[in-house]
Design a protein around this motif. Structure first.
Motif, PDB file in Angstrom:
ATOM      1  N   ASP A 116       0.811  -1.218   0.171  1.00  0.00           N
ATOM      2  CA  ASP A 116      -0.108  -0.192   0.048  1.00  0.00           C
ATOM      3  C   ASP A 116       0.731   1.364  -0.169  1.00  0.00           C
ATOM      4  O   ASP A 116       0.446   2.204  -0.724  1.00  0.00           O
ATOM      5  N   ALA A 156     -11.152   0.355  -0.517  1.00  0.00           N
ATOM      6  CA  ALA A 156     -11.128   0.064   0.954  1.00  0.00           C
ATOM      7  C   ALA A 156     -12.351  -0.501   1.440  1.00  0.00           C
ATOM      8  O   ALA A 156     -12.580  -1.318   2.328  1.00  0.00           O
ATOM      9  N   VAL A 210      -5.001  -1.980   3.828  1.00  0.00           N
ATOM     10  CA  VAL A 210      -5.027  -1.196   5.190  1.00  0.00           C
ATOM     11  C   VAL A 210      -6.106  -1.622   6.111  1.00  0.00           C
ATOM     12  O   VAL A 210      -6.071  -2.096   7.367  1.00  0.00           O
ATOM     13  N   PRO A 211      -7.525  -1.763   5.878  1.00  0.00           N
ATOM     14  CA  PRO A 211      -8.486  -2.222   6.553  1.00  0.00           C
ATOM     15  C   PRO A 211      -8.395  -3.595   6.883  1.00  0.00           C
ATOM     16  O   PRO A 211      -8.620  -4.096   8.235  1.00  0.00           O
ATOM     17  N   GLN A 345     -11.064  10.820  10.470  1.00  0.00           N
ATOM     18  CA  GLN A 345      -9.705  10.833  10.312  1.00  0.00           C
ATOM     19  C   GLN A 345      -9.284  11.689   9.082  1.00  0.00           C
ATOM     20  O   GLN A 345      -7.986  11.866   8.600  1.00  0.00           O
ATOM     21  N   ASP A 560      -4.804   4.282  12.969  1.00  0.00           N
ATOM     22  CA  ASP A 560      -4.940   3.072  12.827  1.00  0.00           C
ATOM     23  C   ASP A 560      -5.127   2.091  14.249  1.00  0.00           C
ATOM     24  O   ASP A 560      -6.025   1.163  13.990  1.00  0.00           O
ATOM     25  N   ASN A 580     -11.185   4.330   5.857  1.00  0.00           N
ATOM     26  CA  ASN A 580     -10.069   4.595   4.904  1.00  0.00           C
ATOM     27  C   ASN A 580     -10.445   5.133   3.627  1.00  0.00           C
ATOM     28  O   ASN A 580      -9.818   5.615   2.889  1.00  0.00           O
ATOM     29  N   CYS A 583     -10.648   8.417   3.903  1.00  0.00           N
ATOM     30  CA  CYS A 583      -9.320   9.083   3.678  1.00  0.00           C
ATOM     31  C   CYS A 583      -8.679   9.149   2.425  1.00  0.00           C
ATOM     32  O   CYS A 583      -7.885  10.215   2.151  1.00  0.00           O
ATOM     33  N   LYS A 584      -9.160   8.263   1.627  1.00  0.00           N
ATOM     34  CA  LYS A 584      -8.572   8.275   0.341  1.00  0.00           C
ATOM     35  C   LYS A 584      -9.241   9.449  -0.426  1.00  0.00           C
ATOM     36  O   LYS A 584      -8.959  10.117  -1.246  1.00  0.00           O
TER      37      LYS A 584
END
Length: 632
Positions: A116, A156, A210-211, A345, A560, A580, A583-584
């Motif tokens: 990632d 995500a 990530v998740p 976030q 995280d 996430n 966040c993107k």
């Protein structure tokens, strides 16, 4: 106490039972019956010492129809069972210990998280070369960065939700395979639209990393180890950035690392870099196939026997590594509480992606300003019957007259001709980078194997002249280009500066609390970001960037950890995936906003990022901590 030995237990009908002779383990000798956790209680069914259930509960073996209970009682029973299951699972993890199994999974999931990080940095490093190589007009520039993050945003949420239903391991394998395949394919496609599509699907695949990675790893960590070791796991994202920076520094500037098949197919060094950056993903897929599924996920979907076998595998693996292969698996009961909290976030990710992904362009603009200050200007020159067989660089020629001149096996680099005339001139094997002919006139001139075309002849007249065997495509070259090496080296330093912050956050995460670290890190990084405004030189900007990265990573790690602890098991992947994805979205907005302003002013992006950081940090300080939470 509840004890289990392989030679005292057998399996029948998918359940572990004591042998018929009633023999008990030595580990349970001297303990009262009320301390025991029998096999049914491991599955989330509570035991009662007096054989009678308390008020609001149904005696084992004497179920009462749900229709006789009201909705509130059913919800209360369900909540009680879930809490007891979570507490028992926490005790089992403590009995399994922290050892070889967790470290094996740490490195495997670390490779996935590294992928990632590589994907994020590939965007910034490939962007200038890919758009130049594929002749992307200014109107299409910047789409690569945005479309990759759009793919990651959708991925995500999609993969995170699937991991709650299908499983952590299986979905992570699929998502990484999608990423690796399309990342590899993107290095070979020639058209910009197809390249965008491949990178978008590649981003969609890696969006699940990530998740799922953090959910998976948290579910095999005991509560007292969770904050520290999730923070250590975050280090692999930094390693991915270092890997991408080092590979870009070592590969992309080497223009000689390329080949072509005619003029239609070009494989330049930046494509080699794309292939190399897919290797961590491939490694993650191979190693992940040898790891088991999350036992907490098995429990959540009712596969208790599978969960028990994985937990026993974890226990046995760790005990063998300690030199205690015969140690009895024991679990005792105790009470504890849990709290949840929720926060946004977006502020941290908006500033990070906004500043970090576009920082190569910031450095390039600083270098361009310094480069432009050294330009050589030639006015009203007359050059007759002369052969140019060397490179002309960083020059402006105004009102010049070139008569019977020859330009052979040479290069124009950042050269502009204005209001100049070329009479009876010969051009052969000429390459031009960042060079243009504005309001010029060509009379009786001949062009062979050059890249001079209409895009470089701006408002110019061509009279009785001919073009033969023109070069197709855009020219990408890093020969003698010190700035290319410097940009990648700066990013390497900026990523390496994260290492101290990673170490500090891992060591202090469980001591000072997640949210104290989150708020403090965001406020301090916001202050350091503000001082980027006063950077007047490359060295000053680089120093401030390293300081900013080192201070801000603790906030990233805290986010995280807290997000992992925030959601219950059946919604952990979905919840983390949704956060996430947001966040993107912040990354896309950061790219668009910072990218549109980086060539105009640095004050607005820096002030915007700094204010968002400080405000987000102050809000984070007022939120409840999650380190006491068990994995519900």
């Amino acid at each position: 106490k509840y004890s289990m030995e392989e030679d005292n237990y057998g399996q029948q009908d998918g359940h572990y039972r004591e042998n018929d002779d009633g023999a008990s383990s030595d580990a349970t000798e001297g303990h009262d019956d009320e301390d025991e956790i029998y096999e049914g209680e491991y599955q989330g069914v509570p035991a009662y010492s007096d054989g009678k259930p308390p008020d609001g509960h149904v005696a084992l073996g004497q179920p009462v129809s749900d229709s006789l209970k009201n909705h509130k009682d059913l919800e209360k029973e369900t909540q009680t069972d879930e809490e007891e299951l979570a507490q028992q699972y926490e005790l089992i993890l403590q009995e399994c210990g922290h050892g070889r199994f967790q470290w094996q999974l740490y490195f495997v999931l670390g490779l996935a998280l590294m992928s990632d990080g590589v994907e994020v940095f590939v965007v910034g490093f490939v962007l200038p070369s890919a758009e130049t190589d594929m002749c992307v007009p200014n109107s299409g520039a910047g789409w690569l960065g945005s479309i990759v993050y759009l793919g990651m945003m959708v991925g995500a949420f999609f993969w995170g939700g699937l991991s709650d239903r299908v499983g952590r391991k299986q979905i992570l394998l699929i998502s990484l395979s999608v990423n690796g395949f399309f990342a590899f394919l993107s290095s070979f496609v020639q058209g910009y639209n197809m390249f965008l599509f491949c990178r978008m699907v590649s981003g969609f695949g890696i969006g699940g990393a990530v998740p799922i990675v953090f959910s998976f790893f948290a579910e095999v960590l005991a509560r007292e180890k969770r904050g520290e070791h999730l923070s250590w796991l975050c280090m692999f994202w930094m390693i991915g950035g270092i890997y991408a920076s080092a590979m870009a520094w070592a590969i992309i500037p080497h223009y000689g690392w390329s080949f072509s098949m005619g003029s239609a197919y070009q494989f330049h060094s930046w494509r080699v870099f794309v292939v190399v950056c897919a290797l961590p993903c491939v490694s993650a897929v191979v190693t992940l196939t040898f790891m088991p599924e999350s036992p907490r996920f098995y429990l959540q979907i009712g596969k208790h026997d599978e969960a028990w076998m994985v937990l026993k595998h974890i226990h046995d693996t760790n005990m063998r590594a300690r030199g205690e292969p015969e140690r009895v698996f024991t679990v005792s009961t105790q009470n504890s509480g849990c709290r949840t909290s929720h926060f946004c976030q977006l502020s941290a990710l908006f500033r990070y992606y906004g500043l970090s992904v576009w920082f190569p362009d910031v450095i390039k603009h600083l270098q361009a300003d310094e480069y432009a200050s050294r330009v050589k200007i030639h006015n009203n020159e007359r050059i007759e019957d002369f052969t140019f067989n060397f490179t002309l660089e960083n020059q402006i020629h105004r009102n010049g007259l070139f008569l019977n001149d020859r330009f052979i096996a040479m290069k124009f680099k950042a050269v502009t001709f204005k209001d100049s005339s070329f009479l009876n001139c010969y051009f052969e094997d000429v390459s031009s980078v960042g060079s243009f002919f504005r309001n010029c006139t060509f009379v009786d001139s001949f062009f062979y194997n050059t890249d001079i075309d209409d895009s470089k002849l701006i408002n110019s007249r061509v009279i009785n002249s001919s073009f033969h065997h023109n070069k197709t495509g855009c020219q990408v070259t890093f020969e003698d280009d010190y700035s290319a090496y410097w940009v990648y080296f700066v990013n390497f330093l900026g990523t390496l500066a994260v290492l101290p912050g990673n170490i500090v956050s891992a060591l202090l995460m469980d001591k000072i609390g997640r949210l104290s670290m989150l708020g403090g890190s965001m406020v301090l990084s916001g202050i350091s970001c503000f001082f980027l405004w006063f950077g007047t030189s490359e060295s000053m900007m680089i120093f401030m960037l390293c300081l900013y990265n080192g201070l801000s990573i603790s906030a990233w790690n805290s986010l995280d950890v807290v997000t992992t602890e925030l959601y219950p098991t059946d919604r952990r992947g979905t919840g983390f995936g949704f956060c996430n994805a947001m966040c993107k979205l912040a990354a896309v907005l950061g790219n668009l906003i910072f990218g549109s302003l980086v060539g105009i002013t640095k004050a607005i992006p820096i002030l915007l990022a700094s204010s968002v950081l400080v405000c987000g940090g102050l809000i984070g300080l007022r939120l409840p901590d999650t380190r006491a939470n068990v994995l519900m």
